[in-house]
Design a protein around this motif. Structure first.
Motif, PDB file in Angstrom:
ATOM      1  N   ALA A  93       0.968  -0.967  -0.377  1.00  0.00           N
ATOM      2  CA  ALA A  93      -0.031  -0.092   0.126  1.00  0.00           C
ATOM      3  C   ALA A  93       0.734   1.207   0.020  1.00  0.00           C
ATOM      4  O   ALA A  93       0.429   2.219  -0.748  1.00  0.00           O
ATOM      5  CB  ALA A  93      -0.703   0.105   1.202  1.00  0.00           C
ATOM      6  N   ALA A  94       2.317   1.427   0.536  1.00  0.00           N
ATOM      7  CA  ALA A  94       3.160   2.361   0.551  1.00  0.00           C
ATOM      8  C   ALA A  94       3.467   2.930  -0.496  1.00  0.00           C
ATOM      9  O   ALA A  94       3.077   3.507  -1.079  1.00  0.00           O
ATOM     10  CB  ALA A  94       4.270   2.487   2.189  1.00  0.00           C
ATOM     11  N   VAL A  95       3.668   1.626  -1.176  1.00  0.00           N
ATOM     12  CA  VAL A  95       4.685   1.918  -2.694  1.00  0.00           C
ATOM     13  C   VAL A  95       2.965   2.322  -3.682  1.00  0.00           C
ATOM     14  O   VAL A  95       3.467   3.499  -4.323  1.00  0.00           O
ATOM     15  CB  VAL A  95       4.700   1.120  -3.285  1.00  0.00           C
ATOM     16  N   ILE A  96       2.256   1.967  -3.382  1.00  0.00           N
ATOM     17  CA  ILE A  96       1.158   2.199  -4.238  1.00  0.00           C
ATOM     18  C   ILE A  96       1.062   3.660  -4.219  1.00  0.00           C
ATOM     19  O   ILE A  96      -0.181   4.146  -4.923  1.00  0.00           O
ATOM     20  CB  ILE A  96       0.414   1.495  -4.421  1.00  0.00           C
ATOM     21  N   GLU A  97       0.469   3.356  -2.690  1.00  0.00           N
ATOM     22  CA  GLU A  97       0.090   5.065  -2.554  1.00  0.00           C
ATOM     23  C   GLU A  97       1.034   6.267  -2.609  1.00  0.00           C
ATOM     24  O   GLU A  97       0.609   7.823  -3.380  1.00  0.00           O
ATOM     25  CB  GLU A  97      -0.288   5.232  -0.825  1.00  0.00           C
ATOM     26  N   ALA A  98       2.575   5.938  -3.159  1.00  0.00           N
ATOM     27  CA  ALA A  98       3.587   7.289  -3.666  1.00  0.00           C
ATOM     28  C   ALA A  98       3.330   7.152  -4.520  1.00  0.00           C
ATOM     29  O   ALA A  98       2.701   8.168  -5.644  1.00  0.00           O
ATOM     30  CB  ALA A  98       4.695   6.680  -3.336  1.00  0.00           C
ATOM     31  N   LEU A  99       3.114   6.719  -5.351  1.00  0.00           N
ATOM     32  CA  LEU A  99       2.749   6.389  -7.464  1.00  0.00           C
ATOM     33  C   LEU A  99       1.337   7.387  -7.658  1.00  0.00           C
ATOM     34  O   LEU A  99       1.379   7.751  -8.695  1.00  0.00           O
ATOM     35  CB  LEU A  99       2.184   4.605  -7.988  1.00  0.00           C
ATOM     36  N   ARG A 100       0.106   7.381  -6.825  1.00  0.00           N
ATOM     37  CA  ARG A 100      -1.051   7.674  -6.434  1.00  0.00           C
ATOM     38  C   ARG A 100      -0.909   9.148  -6.320  1.00  0.00           C
ATOM     39  O   ARG A 100      -0.906   9.905  -7.534  1.00  0.00           O
ATOM     40  CB  ARG A 100      -2.175   7.037  -5.281  1.00  0.00           C
ATOM     41  N   ASP A 101      -0.126   9.129  -5.423  1.00  0.00           N
ATOM     42  CA  ASP A 101       0.695  10.417  -5.248  1.00  0.00           C
ATOM     43  C   ASP A 101       1.260  10.983  -6.627  1.00  0.00           C
ATOM     44  O   ASP A 101       1.387  13.184  -6.762  1.00  0.00           O
ATOM     45  CB  ASP A 101       1.275  10.638  -3.525  1.00  0.00           C
ATOM     46  N   ASP A 102       2.371  10.415  -6.960  1.00  0.00           N
ATOM     47  CA  ASP A 102       3.546  10.706  -7.908  1.00  0.00           C
ATOM     48  C   ASP A 102       1.959  11.076  -9.300  1.00  0.00           C
ATOM     49  O   ASP A 102       2.170  12.650 -10.175  1.00  0.00           O
ATOM     50  CB  ASP A 102       4.035  10.284  -8.467  1.00  0.00           C
ATOM     51  N   GLY A 103       1.246  10.351  -9.598  1.00  0.00           N
ATOM     52  CA  GLY A 103       0.118  10.632 -10.548  1.00  0.00           C
ATOM     53  C   GLY A 103      -0.401  11.601 -10.214  1.00  0.00           C
ATOM     54  O   GLY A 103      -1.000  12.211 -11.340  1.00  0.00           O
ATOM     55  N   ASP A 104      -1.011  12.055  -8.778  1.00  0.00           N
ATOM     56  CA  ASP A 104      -1.643  13.264  -9.053  1.00  0.00           C
ATOM     57  C   ASP A 104      -1.447  14.266  -9.599  1.00  0.00           C
ATOM     58  O   ASP A 104      -1.401  15.356  -9.725  1.00  0.00           O
ATOM     59  CB  ASP A 104      -1.889  13.379  -7.317  1.00  0.00           C
ATOM     60  N   ARG A 105      -0.043  14.129  -8.983  1.00  0.00           N
ATOM     61  CA  ARG A 105       1.015  15.884  -9.663  1.00  0.00           C
ATOM     62  C   ARG A 105       1.383  15.599 -10.962  1.00  0.00           C
ATOM     63  O   ARG A 105       0.971  17.179 -11.397  1.00  0.00           O
ATOM     64  CB  ARG A 105       2.427  15.397  -9.213  1.00  0.00           C
ATOM     65  N   GLN A 106       1.024  14.890 -11.537  1.00  0.00           N
ATOM     66  CA  GLN A 106       1.179  14.569 -12.423  1.00  0.00           C
ATOM     67  C   GLN A 106       0.002  15.348 -13.783  1.00  0.00           C
ATOM     68  O   GLN A 106       0.102  15.569 -14.982  1.00  0.00           O
ATOM     69  CB  GLN A 106       1.750  13.503 -13.503  1.00  0.00           C
ATOM     70  N   LEU A 107      -0.729  14.715 -12.663  1.00  0.00           N
ATOM     71  CA  LEU A 107      -2.544  15.155 -13.676  1.00  0.00           C
ATOM     72  C   LEU A 107      -2.329  16.441 -13.415  1.00  0.00           C
ATOM     73  O   LEU A 107      -3.264  16.944 -14.423  1.00  0.00           O
ATOM     74  CB  LEU A 107      -3.156  14.775 -13.198  1.00  0.00           C
ATOM     75  N   GLY A 108      -2.377  16.979 -12.415  1.00  0.00           N
ATOM     76  CA  GLY A 108      -2.331  18.393 -12.098  1.00  0.00           C
ATOM     77  C   GLY A 108      -1.169  19.565 -13.062  1.00  0.00           C
ATOM     78  O   GLY A 108      -2.018  20.170 -13.582  1.00  0.00           O
ATOM     79  N   GLN A 109      -0.218  18.968 -13.575  1.00  0.00           N
ATOM     80  CA  GLN A 109       0.299  19.482 -14.081  1.00  0.00           C
ATOM     81  C   GLN A 109      -0.061  19.179 -15.755  1.00  0.00           C
ATOM     82  O   GLN A 109      -0.116  20.411 -16.538  1.00  0.00           O
ATOM     83  CB  GLN A 109       1.903  19.025 -14.611  1.00  0.00           C
ATOM     84  N   LEU A 110      -0.809  18.188 -16.183  1.00  0.00           N
ATOM     85  CA  LEU A 110      -1.111  18.417 -16.929  1.00  0.00           C
ATOM     86  C   LEU A 110      -2.159  18.802 -17.138  1.00  0.00           C
ATOM     87  O   LEU A 110      -2.824  19.454 -18.462  1.00  0.00           O
ATOM     88  CB  LEU A 110      -1.766  17.076 -18.158  1.00  0.00           C
ATOM     89  N   LEU A 111      -3.469  18.898 -16.030  1.00  0.00           N
ATOM     90  CA  LEU A 111      -4.919  20.084 -16.037  1.00  0.00           C
ATOM     91  C   LEU A 111      -3.822  21.749 -16.383  1.00  0.00           C
ATOM     92  O   LEU A 111      -5.140  22.292 -17.233  1.00  0.00           O
ATOM     93  CB  LEU A 111      -4.825  20.084 -14.577  1.00  0.00           C
ATOM     94  N   LEU A 112      -3.033  21.666 -15.763  1.00  0.00           N
ATOM     95  CA  LEU A 112      -2.753  23.500 -16.035  1.00  0.00           C
ATOM     96  C   LEU A 112      -1.934  23.039 -17.273  1.00  0.00           C
ATOM     97  O   LEU A 112      -2.533  24.718 -18.332  1.00  0.00           O
ATOM     98  CB  LEU A 112      -0.831  23.459 -15.308  1.00  0.00           C
ATOM     99  N   TRP A 113      -1.378  22.312 -17.721  1.00  0.00           N
ATOM    100  CA  TRP A 113      -0.945  22.726 -19.178  1.00  0.00           C
ATOM    101  C   TRP A 113      -2.595  22.836 -20.214  1.00  0.00           C
ATOM    102  O   TRP A 113      -2.628  23.350 -21.067  1.00  0.00           O
ATOM    103  CB  TRP A 113      -0.191  21.474 -20.127  1.00  0.00           C
ATOM    104  N   ALA A 114      -3.208  22.209 -20.195  1.00  0.00           N
ATOM    105  CA  ALA A 114      -4.158  21.586 -20.912  1.00  0.00           C
ATOM    106  C   ALA A 114      -5.627  23.267 -20.947  1.00  0.00           C
ATOM    107  O   ALA A 114      -5.871  23.626 -21.910  1.00  0.00           O
ATOM    108  CB  ALA A 114      -5.028  20.044 -20.797  1.00  0.00           C
ATOM    109  N   SER A 115      -5.082  23.916 -19.861  1.00  0.00           N
ATOM    110  CA  SER A 115      -6.290  24.807 -19.108  1.00  0.00           C
ATOM    111  C   SER A 115      -5.136  26.282 -20.256  1.00  0.00           C
ATOM    112  O   SER A 115      -6.403  27.509 -18.997  1.00  0.00           O
ATOM    113  CB  SER A 115      -6.553  24.961 -18.274  1.00  0.00           C
ATOM    114  N   GLY A 116      -4.252  25.546 -20.155  1.00  0.00           N
ATOM    115  CA  GLY A 116      -3.135  27.209 -20.305  1.00  0.00           C
ATOM    116  C   GLY A 116      -3.308  27.714 -21.981  1.00  0.00           C
ATOM    117  O   GLY A 116      -4.026  27.636 -22.783  1.00  0.00           O
TER     118      GLY A 116
END
Length: 169
Positions: A93-116
């Motif tokens: 679960a700790a490894v999966i949670e870290a992947l999820r959190d990193d995915g959140d960061r990357q989704l946020g970057q994509l959202l900033l890009w798409a709305s920019g």
């Protein structure tokens, strides 16, 4: 978590709600009982915290990354991770949670890009479509998160019912 543990916690909660709360005229005692119910619900969710909800969130993220790659083909956009990010036998679960959190960061970057302005200058309609896809995926991920979060103690106190609903009378 075993089914017997979940039944035990549910039985304690039911006993408190059915027998103790209705028979208590003392507001302080009722508040303490609702605090205990809230704590028990939290314990039940925490004991049930396995890799399942995290895996579901990471899979949702991976599907979103794949859709963005497909839609944004040819557009300059923030890099998406290689897929799949989780091997089929992963259960830490700790490894999966870290992947999820990193995915959140990357989704946020994509959202900033798409709305920019940069993405909109290339293809406004496509950028809008990608932005909406990302927003829906983030909302879907939040629904998974909320499903593993205990109901508000104040909601339970106000309603006096197991799921925080208004008591019928």
């Amino acid at each position: 978590m075993s089914a017997s543990f979940e039944r035990l916690i549910d039985g304690i909660i039911d006993a408190l709600q059915i027998h103790v709360v209705p028979n208590s005229n003392d507001d302080f005692v009722r508040g303490q009982v609702f605090s205990a119910i809230y704590a028990l619900n939290g314990l039940k969710l925490a004991a049930d915290w396995k890799a399942g909800p995290l895996l579901e969130q990471v899979r949702l993220q991976d599907d979103t990354f794949a859709a963005v790659k497909r839609l944004a083909d040819g557009m300059m956009h923030p890099e998406s991770p290689a897929m799949p990010r989780i091997p089929s036998d992963m259960s830490d679960a700790a490894v999966i949670e870290a992947l999820r959190d990193d995915g959140d960061r990357q989704l946020g970057q994509l959202l900033l890009w798409a709305s920019g302005a940069d993405a909109r200058a290339v293809n406004r309609d496509l950028a809008t479509e990608i932005e909406q896809l990302l927003r829906r995926a983030i909302c879907d991920q939040l629904k998974i998160e909320l499903a593993t979060t205990p109901k508000s103690m104040l909601q339970q106190i106000a309603g006096g019912e197991r799921d925080g609903g208004v008591a019928q009378g």
